[in-house]
Structures are given as C-alpha cells and as structure tokens.
Design a protein around this motif. Sequence first.
Motif, PDB file in Angstrom:
ATOM      1  N   THR A 117       3.933  12.528   9.542  1.00  0.00           N
ATOM      2  CA  THR A 117       4.614  13.538   8.730  1.00  0.00           C
ATOM      3  C   THR A 117       3.707  14.157   7.683  1.00  0.00           C
ATOM      4  O   THR A 117       4.028  15.212   7.122  1.00  0.00           O
ATOM      5  CB  THR A 117       5.821  12.922   8.003  1.00  0.00           C
ATOM      6  OG1 THR A 117       5.364  11.938   7.055  1.00  0.00           O
ATOM      7  CG2 THR A 117       6.775  12.264   8.997  1.00  0.00           C
ATOM      8  N   GLY A 118       2.592  13.477   7.363  1.00  0.00           N
ATOM      9  CA  GLY A 118       1.701  13.965   6.321  1.00  0.00           C
ATOM     10  C   GLY A 118       2.181  13.690   4.914  1.00  0.00           C
ATOM     11  O   GLY A 118       1.589  14.188   3.946  1.00  0.00           O
ATOM     12  N   ARG A 119       3.222  12.874   4.775  1.00  0.00           N
ATOM     13  CA  ARG A 119       3.786  12.600   3.456  1.00  0.00           C
ATOM     14  C   ARG A 119       3.564  11.144   3.063  1.00  0.00           C
ATOM     15  O   ARG A 119       3.727  10.240   3.873  1.00  0.00           O
ATOM     16  CB  ARG A 119       5.286  12.899   3.440  1.00  0.00           C
ATOM     17  CG  ARG A 119       5.942  12.667   2.076  1.00  0.00           C
ATOM     18  CD  ARG A 119       7.454  12.895   2.123  1.00  0.00           C
ATOM     19  NE  ARG A 119       8.033  12.716   0.800  1.00  0.00           N
ATOM     20  CZ  ARG A 119       8.390  11.528   0.295  1.00  0.00           C
ATOM     21  NH1 ARG A 119       8.214  10.429   1.031  1.00  0.00           N
ATOM     22  NH2 ARG A 119       8.907  11.442  -0.912  1.00  0.00           N
ATOM     23  N   ALA A 120       3.199  10.949   1.797  1.00  0.00           N
ATOM     24  CA  ALA A 120       3.105   9.601   1.237  1.00  0.00           C
ATOM     25  C   ALA A 120       4.294   9.364   0.320  1.00  0.00           C
ATOM     26  O   ALA A 120       4.717  10.280  -0.401  1.00  0.00           O
ATOM     27  CB  ALA A 120       1.807   9.431   0.449  1.00  0.00           C
ATOM     28  N   PRO A 121       4.842   8.160   0.306  1.00  0.00           N
ATOM     29  CA  PRO A 121       5.918   7.874  -0.649  1.00  0.00           C
ATOM     30  C   PRO A 121       5.363   7.868  -2.072  1.00  0.00           C
ATOM     31  O   PRO A 121       4.171   7.647  -2.285  1.00  0.00           O
ATOM     32  CB  PRO A 121       6.391   6.481  -0.235  1.00  0.00           C
ATOM     33  CG  PRO A 121       5.199   5.855   0.417  1.00  0.00           C
ATOM     34  CD  PRO A 121       4.475   6.975   1.099  1.00  0.00           C
ATOM     35  N   THR A 122       6.233   8.110  -3.028  1.00  0.00           N
ATOM     36  CA  THR A 122       5.834   7.924  -4.413  1.00  0.00           C
ATOM     37  C   THR A 122       5.733   6.432  -4.699  1.00  0.00           C
ATOM     38  O   THR A 122       6.216   5.594  -3.922  1.00  0.00           O
ATOM     39  CB  THR A 122       6.861   8.538  -5.370  1.00  0.00           C
ATOM     40  OG1 THR A 122       8.106   7.816  -5.252  1.00  0.00           O
ATOM     41  CG2 THR A 122       7.095  10.011  -5.056  1.00  0.00           C
ATOM     42  N   GLU A 123       5.095   6.076  -5.807  1.00  0.00           N
ATOM     43  CA  GLU A 123       5.042   4.665  -6.183  1.00  0.00           C
ATOM     44  C   GLU A 123       6.443   4.090  -6.333  1.00  0.00           C
ATOM     45  O   GLU A 123       6.718   2.961  -5.903  1.00  0.00           O
ATOM     46  CB  GLU A 123       4.257   4.493  -7.485  1.00  0.00           C
ATOM     47  CG  GLU A 123       2.778   4.740  -7.345  1.00  0.00           C
ATOM     48  CD  GLU A 123       2.022   4.490  -8.634  1.00  0.00           C
ATOM     49  OE1 GLU A 123       0.847   4.074  -8.563  1.00  0.00           O
ATOM     50  OE2 GLU A 123       2.606   4.698  -9.726  1.00  0.00           O
ATOM     51  N   HIS A 124       7.338   4.861  -6.935  1.00  0.00           N
ATOM     52  CA  HIS A 124       8.714   4.393  -7.109  1.00  0.00           C
ATOM     53  C   HIS A 124       9.379   4.136  -5.769  1.00  0.00           C
ATOM     54  O   HIS A 124      10.034   3.094  -5.567  1.00  0.00           O
ATOM     55  CB  HIS A 124       9.511   5.431  -7.911  1.00  0.00           C
ATOM     56  CG  HIS A 124      10.941   5.048  -8.143  1.00  0.00           C
ATOM     57  ND1 HIS A 124      11.319   4.064  -9.034  1.00  0.00           N
ATOM     58  CD2 HIS A 124      12.100   5.503  -7.580  1.00  0.00           C
ATOM     59  CE1 HIS A 124      12.631   3.934  -9.029  1.00  0.00           C
ATOM     60  NE2 HIS A 124      13.135   4.802  -8.146  1.00  0.00           N
ATOM     61  N   GLU A 125       9.209   5.065  -4.831  1.00  0.00           N
ATOM     62  CA  GLU A 125       9.803   4.887  -3.505  1.00  0.00           C
ATOM     63  C   GLU A 125       9.235   3.664  -2.807  1.00  0.00           C
ATOM     64  O   GLU A 125       9.978   2.905  -2.160  1.00  0.00           O
ATOM     65  CB  GLU A 125       9.558   6.135  -2.661  1.00  0.00           C
ATOM     66  CG  GLU A 125      10.358   7.352  -3.089  1.00  0.00           C
ATOM     67  CD  GLU A 125       9.938   8.624  -2.369  1.00  0.00           C
ATOM     68  OE1 GLU A 125      10.772   9.545  -2.252  1.00  0.00           O
ATOM     69  OE2 GLU A 125       8.765   8.704  -1.920  1.00  0.00           O
ATOM     70  N   ASP A 179       0.832  -1.203   0.000  1.00  0.00           N
ATOM     71  CA  ASP A 179       0.000   0.000   0.000  1.00  0.00           C
ATOM     72  C   ASP A 179       0.869   1.257   0.000  1.00  0.00           C
ATOM     73  O   ASP A 179       1.934   1.305   0.613  1.00  0.00           O
ATOM     74  CB  ASP A 179      -0.920   0.010   1.220  1.00  0.00           C
ATOM     75  CG  ASP A 179      -0.150  -0.027   2.537  1.00  0.00           C
ATOM     76  OD1 ASP A 179       0.708  -0.919   2.686  1.00  0.00           O
ATOM     77  OD2 ASP A 179      -0.403   0.835   3.400  1.00  0.00           O
ATOM     78  N   VAL A 180       0.427   2.261  -0.732  1.00  0.00           N
ATOM     79  CA  VAL A 180       1.032   3.592  -0.689  1.00  0.00           C
ATOM     80  C   VAL A 180       0.142   4.444   0.197  1.00  0.00           C
ATOM     81  O   VAL A 180      -0.933   4.871  -0.211  1.00  0.00           O
ATOM     82  CB  VAL A 180       1.151   4.202  -2.093  1.00  0.00           C
ATOM     83  CG1 VAL A 180       1.752   5.599  -2.009  1.00  0.00           C
ATOM     84  CG2 VAL A 180       2.004   3.317  -2.997  1.00  0.00           C
ATOM     85  N   THR A 181       0.590   4.677   1.424  1.00  0.00           N
ATOM     86  CA  THR A 181      -0.242   5.313   2.443  1.00  0.00           C
ATOM     87  C   THR A 181       0.499   6.495   3.056  1.00  0.00           C
ATOM     88  O   THR A 181       1.718   6.425   3.275  1.00  0.00           O
ATOM     89  CB  THR A 181      -0.597   4.295   3.542  1.00  0.00           C
ATOM     90  OG1 THR A 181      -1.271   3.185   2.949  1.00  0.00           O
ATOM     91  CG2 THR A 181      -1.492   4.912   4.598  1.00  0.00           C
ATOM     92  N   VAL A 182      -0.230   7.548   3.323  1.00  0.00           N
ATOM     93  CA  VAL A 182       0.345   8.721   3.985  1.00  0.00           C
ATOM     94  C   VAL A 182       0.846   8.346   5.377  1.00  0.00           C
ATOM     95  O   VAL A 182       0.142   7.665   6.140  1.00  0.00           O
ATOM     96  CB  VAL A 182      -0.703   9.845   4.089  1.00  0.00           C
ATOM     97  CG1 VAL A 182      -0.173  11.000   4.941  1.00  0.00           C
ATOM     98  CG2 VAL A 182      -1.083  10.352   2.699  1.00  0.00           C
ATOM     99  N   ASP A 183       2.052   8.761   5.691  1.00  0.00           N
ATOM    100  CA  ASP A 183       2.562   8.625   7.051  1.00  0.00           C
ATOM    101  C   ASP A 183       1.853   9.660   7.912  1.00  0.00           C
ATOM    102  O   ASP A 183       2.039  10.878   7.715  1.00  0.00           O
ATOM    103  CB  ASP A 183       4.076   8.860   7.060  1.00  0.00           C
ATOM    104  CG  ASP A 183       4.700   8.663   8.433  1.00  0.00           C
ATOM    105  OD1 ASP A 183       3.991   8.843   9.453  1.00  0.00           O
ATOM    106  OD2 ASP A 183       5.904   8.344   8.501  1.00  0.00           O
ATOM    107  N   PRO A 184       1.011   9.230   8.849  1.00  0.00           N
ATOM    108  CA  PRO A 184       0.221  10.207   9.614  1.00  0.00           C
ATOM    109  C   PRO A 184       1.060  11.097  10.510  1.00  0.00           C
ATOM    110  O   PRO A 184       0.577  12.145  10.965  1.00  0.00           O
ATOM    111  CB  PRO A 184      -0.730   9.324  10.429  1.00  0.00           C
ATOM    112  CG  PRO A 184      -0.020   8.023  10.558  1.00  0.00           C
ATOM    113  CD  PRO A 184       0.732   7.845   9.281  1.00  0.00           C
TER     114      PRO A 184
END
Length: 379
Positions: free
Chosen positions: A17-25, A10-15
């Motif tokens: 930090t408020g940031r989600a990784p890119t698909e590549h990451e 899953d690509v999910t926002v880190d609650p």
Amino acid sequence: MQFGIFTVGDVTVDPTTGRAPTEHERIKAMLAIALKAEEVGLDVFATGEHHNPPFVPSSPTTMLGYIAARTEKLVLSTSTTLITTNDPVKIAEDFAMLQHVADGRVDVMMGRGNTGPVYPWFGKDIRDGIDLAIENYALLRRLWDEDVVTWKGKFRTPLQSFTSTPRPLDGVAPFVWHGSIRSPEIAEQAAYYGDGFFHNNIFWPASHTKQMVNLYRQRYAHYGHGTPEQAVVGLGGQVFMRKNSQDAVREFRPYFDNAPVYGHGPSLEDFTRETPLTVGSPQEVIDRTLSFRDYVGDYQRQLFLMDHAGLPLKTVLEQLDLLGEEVVPVLRKEFANQRPANVPDAPTHAARVAAKNTHGTSDNSDNNGNNGNEEARSA
C-alpha cells in the motif's frame, strides 16, 4: 511446553500500500495482538526493547502492565531487556513491580541488543558489552535475592546497604532467560546461574542453533544444576500461513523482500531453506516446528514473530487465529507425546513458589527447585 508470540515493534511501510502506520497506531496494534494471543489460547506475549526508529517499544514494563490488566492467563515477558545499557537497580524494581501488578505472570529475557548506537546514548561503550552484561546481571541477581545489598563494581556507582523495592512477589524473582544469537559468553552466563537460554532461531541455520544450545546444555550440567536434558531452552521463529501454501508465499513475498532486517538480500526461497522461517500452510508450520526438536532436544518455550515487516494488523490477527486453532493444539500434543519424563516443564511463578516452599530453596536456586552448585557460582 509454552507457545507464544514476540514482537520487535517495528514501524515499517506496508509494501503493498505504500503506507506506514503512525507510532500510535503501531503501539495500539501491539496491544491488540497481545490480547488476541490470550483469546486464541497462547501462553506467552513478549516484547522487545528498542530506543531507535523504526522501533517503538522503548518501555516494555509500561506496555506489559497495561496488558496485565486486560488479561488473566498470558505470561508477560520481554524478548529483550537491555542488561547492558539499563541500570540493574531500575530493572530490579520495574520487574518486581510488574510481578505484583500481574500476580506473578512475568518473566524477563536479558540481552545486549543489536543496535550499536544505543550504548553511547545511555553513557556506555559497546566494547564493554559482554562485561556489562556479566556485571550488571550479577548485581541484578543480588538485588532480587538479598534484602540488603552492599556492592561495588566497575560500571556504576557503589551501593551501600541498599534495598530494592518492591521485593519480588512471594520471594521469587521473575524467571530469567538469557537471549543470544551469536555470543557463547551469554550461553555460559545462562548456564552458570541455572537460568533459561533463549536462542532466537530466525536468522541462522540449524547447525549454529544446535551448537549454541548444546554449549548451554553442557555448561548447565557442568555447574551442577541438573542433566543437559533438564536445561531450560526457548526458541524463536517466524512464520506466515495461509490455508494454501502457494497463497502464503505469494502474499508474504513483498513483505519479505522489503523487510528492514532481511529484505533486499537472499531470496525468500533461499531464506526458508537455510533458516527456520516457514511460509506455507499450517501443516508445514507444524512439521517444521516439530523438527526443531531434532537438533536442540526437548525444549520449553516456542515463540513466533508474526507482526514484522509492515504486515497489517488484520493480517496478523488472521495469522493468530490459524496459530491458535490449527497449529498450537497439534504442537502441544506432539511435543507432549515425545517429551521424556525427566525433561522439566516450562517454569512458571506458581511452580517455582511451590518448589521454594517444598524444598526450602532460595530464589537463586535453579528452575527445578534444586540448589545450584554454589562452589561453581562463587568461582
């Protein structure tokens, strides 16, 4: 017994930090996690198959082929291969190819998936889900077991004198697990063929898991593959650890509360009480995992979900260090000490090839190298 990890990708926002990784990451993180799994001494890495956001693992064999080239011992598996919406011919060919690439370190877990819209995306009807799983898997078995297949069914075009290539490595197809949380028909299917049954022991109470595994064990014996205790069972589970259990709860709570699967629902305390989710110290994870044996019996594979809900890669790698250094060595010892002599080990390619060569069994024999009940299979 085998221990490992599985990912849903899953690509999910880190609650925090408020940031989600890119698909590549996220894809690169999954690869790093797999390599770390071998480094810390785990046995299995498994990936799901999804075709919808926020998930990225749409091509498991591509990912597992890369991991095969970078590892030496790790068993490469799926935690879901969509037997309902994938073409059985393509599954047969893709996983036989992966077998050769990985020198046999491959097995596969069949499942229907839990995303309704995927069916029409691949030209299928969700109302046919169970029937698709049964017919497609029956064809897949024939494609792996027979060099030339002539076949006609309901859901795909007929085959006439068709040979799937490459053929399975050493004449032994990948070991198959049938994964299900809620469908007794899938437990029945696993038992019928003498395959493994994997219950993703995350979202349900112990009473439900016990019921599903017991059904599979009894039907496994009914079809002549061995005693109920000789059936091959795997469990999933999710853990989060820190040296101090209070630190684990404090750190994991925002991830649990916002998780795409179970967030915004029951509290963390309720969920850990009612399901196998374990958030605490390594010793608490050991104690909880050992207790699974009390209601499912001796089993062969335990996979943990550790990279879900937006957890950063650094944190997941720290979790794997704890799992490999403090948890799995104790679990190996304790499960081995408790295991009766009549309970089989986890199936491996080498063991199944040896059984085939020793007993002259066909590839569609059961995991112990004993011929299954052919009358039951043809019923």
